[in-house]
Design an enzyme around this catalytic site. Structure first.
Site, mmCIF file in Angstrom:
data_model
loop_
_atom_site.group_PDB
_atom_site.id
_atom_site.type_symbol
_atom_site.label_atom_id
_atom_site.label_comp_id
_atom_site.label_asym_id
_atom_site.label_seq_id
_atom_site.Cartn_x
_atom_site.Cartn_y
_atom_site.Cartn_z
ATOM 1 N N HIS A 126 0.889 -1.091 0.093
ATOM 2 C CA HIS A 126 -0.097 0.174 -0.056
ATOM 3 C C HIS A 126 0.789 1.321 -0.260
ATOM 4 O O HIS A 126 0.765 2.144 0.814
ATOM 5 C CB HIS A 126 -0.854 -0.035 1.432
ATOM 6 C CG HIS A 126 -2.089 0.802 1.167
ATOM 7 N ND1 HIS A 126 -3.511 0.279 1.331
ATOM 8 C CD2 HIS A 126 -2.102 2.277 0.840
ATOM 9 C CE1 HIS A 126 -4.247 1.422 1.004
ATOM 10 N NE2 HIS A 126 -3.537 2.419 0.762
ATOM 11 N N ASN B 236 -12.221 0.092 -5.613
ATOM 12 C CA ASN B 236 -11.872 1.131 -4.667
ATOM 13 C C ASN B 236 -12.582 2.409 -5.312
ATOM 14 O O ASN B 236 -12.092 2.970 -6.252
ATOM 15 C CB ASN B 236 -10.525 1.823 -4.162
ATOM 16 C CG ASN B 236 -9.771 0.445 -3.455
ATOM 17 O OD1 ASN B 236 -10.453 -0.645 -3.015
ATOM 18 N ND2 ASN B 236 -8.508 0.512 -3.136
ATOM 19 N N TYR C 216 -14.603 6.338 -4.857
ATOM 20 C CA TYR C 216 -14.639 7.483 -4.193
ATOM 21 C C TYR C 216 -15.515 8.760 -4.883
ATOM 22 O O TYR C 216 -16.271 9.201 -4.398
ATOM 23 C CB TYR C 216 -12.979 7.997 -3.663
ATOM 24 C CG TYR C 216 -12.412 7.359 -2.662
ATOM 25 C CD1 TYR C 216 -12.783 7.431 -1.436
ATOM 26 C CD2 TYR C 216 -11.483 6.374 -3.037
ATOM 27 C CE1 TYR C 216 -12.146 6.679 -0.275
ATOM 28 C CE2 TYR C 216 -11.072 5.442 -1.994
ATOM 29 C CZ TYR C 216 -11.351 5.904 -0.653
ATOM 30 O OH TYR C 216 -10.891 5.046 0.265
ATOM 31 N N GLU D 4 -12.690 -0.492 -0.687
ATOM 32 C CA GLU D 4 -12.729 0.756 -0.120
ATOM 33 C C GLU D 4 -13.740 1.679 -0.480
ATOM 34 O O GLU D 4 -13.926 1.607 -1.891
ATOM 35 C CB GLU D 4 -11.325 1.577 -0.397
ATOM 36 C CG GLU D 4 -9.850 1.045 0.085
ATOM 37 C CD GLU D 4 -8.775 2.053 0.072
ATOM 38 O OE1 GLU D 4 -9.094 3.246 -0.250
ATOM 39 O OE2 GLU D 4 -7.586 1.401 -0.179
#
Length: 422
Positions: free
Chosen positions: A113, A279, A281, A339
């Protein structure tokens, strides 16, 4: 919450990453990473998870989640990125995994990561093909030590962020500004992924996937030029990170910027996956480039939506749009949202509850449209070090007082606990 009906075996989880929460940068033989000393303020002891991991696992047990997505710190396991493992580093993860398993929570292990050992960056970092071979060795160490307890494996988190933010525009470590000349780092990360998948499977891992950051790309207008710019940005942000893994090829637009022999590695890269992690957002906006712009697009802000304290537009339906589009384009294995989260201040955080509820409704809509989604991980369990933005953005379900390290579950923690219990 009444409308958020998910299958009984749906996996509910939380995510963190090692560099953002562990702290203890100089302890027990950990070597320096590219992030040590990079950014406006040092990570320091972050949320001190290295010493307080038992308390943090107890919080997860109270939350009632099925799975915990964590990451291993490469510099803690191999301080210089090569050579023998650091036994004290492995011992920490041994203790942590035992604690997680004892709580009845399934560990989901991310090998990388973004905390590349500094010595490897000084040798070329992800621009150097040899870094993929070093990653293969590192994966073998973790597989040998922890394949008995890690239930799901993710070799690399969000290679697009390393490529774009780390090497193309320099906002993240290692701070290069190479623009499109950064694209070889994407290929070398993919090669590292494929090599690691083979190593993990050879060690007995039965569930190996990925965790890619993806965003819908919206043109600034309906003009042909803006649509072409959006297609190009989509090919840059989404295509080179999904296509090689799922289709065994790269977008044609990007081939001139990739290593000339990249096709030779595609059979290794396109290993069959047991799951595909997304993931999500926010969407990205694009317009035709202005005069003097060396890129074939310009970024445009997404307007007309509320924003988080991290200035991200809140667009829940973008998650549904993205998943439905991917399911149509690719023959996807089971999908996990690995995520999804937001930055808001305070222990009383109704904005985060609204964010999570609306994104889960969008996720449910994608499932109703036929997307095979098996689980959802909130980013993040704890407030943490948010990379180049330091400690200001707060993404946690648990508030961390950085002066005292006191943990206080937020209202969103209680909301998520109730959802999980149902």
């Amino acid at each position: 919450m009444e409308n958020l009906i998910f299958p009984a075996d749906f996996v509910w989880g939380v995510s963190t990453s090692a560099f953002q929460i562990e702290g203890a940068p100089g302890e027990d033989g950990r070597g320096p990473s590219i992030w040590d000393g990079f950014g406006p303020e040092p990570a320091g002891d972050a949320t001190d998870h290295y010493h307080r991991y038992a308390d943090d696992v107890a919080l997860m047990a109270d939350l009632g989640v099925d799975a915990y997505r964590m990451s291993f710190a490469w510099p803690r396991v191999q301080p210089g990125g090569s050579g023998p493992a650091n036994p004290r580093g492995l011992a920490f993860y041994d203790r942590l995994l035992d604690e997680v398993c004892a709580a009845g929570i399934a560990p989901v292990g991310t090998l990388y990561h973004w905390d590349l050992p500094l010595e490897l960056e000084e040798a070329g970092g992800w621009l150097n093909r040899d870094t993929a071979s070093r990653f293969e060795d590192y994966a073998a160490i973790l597989a040998d030590a922890f394949a008995d307890r890690v239930k799901m494996w993710i070799p690399l988190n969000e290679p697009v962020v390393t490529t774009v933010y780390g090497y193309a525009i320099g906002e993240y470590a290692p701070g290069k500004a190479l623009l499109l000349d950064a694209l070889p780092t994407a290929h070398h990360q993919h090669l590292a992924h494929g090599l690691a998948v083979r190593v993990l499977r050879a060690a007995g891992a039965t569930s190996v996937g990925t965790a890619n950051h993806h965003s819908p790309v919206w043109p600034a207008s309906g003009s042909e030029a803006d649509r072409a710019a959006a297609d190009w940005l989509d090919a840059l942000l989404n295509g080179p990170f999904a296509d090689p893994v799922l289709l065994g090829r790269y977008p044609e637009e990007l081939l001139p910027y990739l290593p000339p022999d990249c096709a030779d590695d595609l059979p290794v890269i396109a290993q069959p996956l047991d799951f595909y992690g997304v993931n999500y957002y926010e969407p990205q906006g694009a317009a035709a480039p202005g005069e003097g712009n060396p890129l074939p697009f310009e970024l445009r802000p997404i307007e007309g939506f509320p924003r988080t304290t991290n200035h991200s537009p809140i667009v829940p339906d973008g998650l549904r749009e993205l998943l439905v589009r991917f399911a149509a384009r690719y023959e996807l294995p089971p999908v996990y949202v690995t995520e999804n989260g937001c930055s808001f201040d305070g222990v009383h955080d109704p904005e985060r509850i609204d964010f999570l509820e609306r994104h889960l409704a969008a996720l449910r809509a994608a499932m109703d449209a036929g997307v095979d989604v098996r689980g959802y991980f909130v980013w993040s369990l704890l407030d943490n070090f948010e990379w180049s933005k330091g400690y200001a953005p707060r993404f946690g379900l648990v508030h961390v007082d950085y002066e005292t390290q006191r943990r206080t579950p937020k209202d969103s923690f209680a909301w998520y606990r109730e959802l999980v219990s149902r």
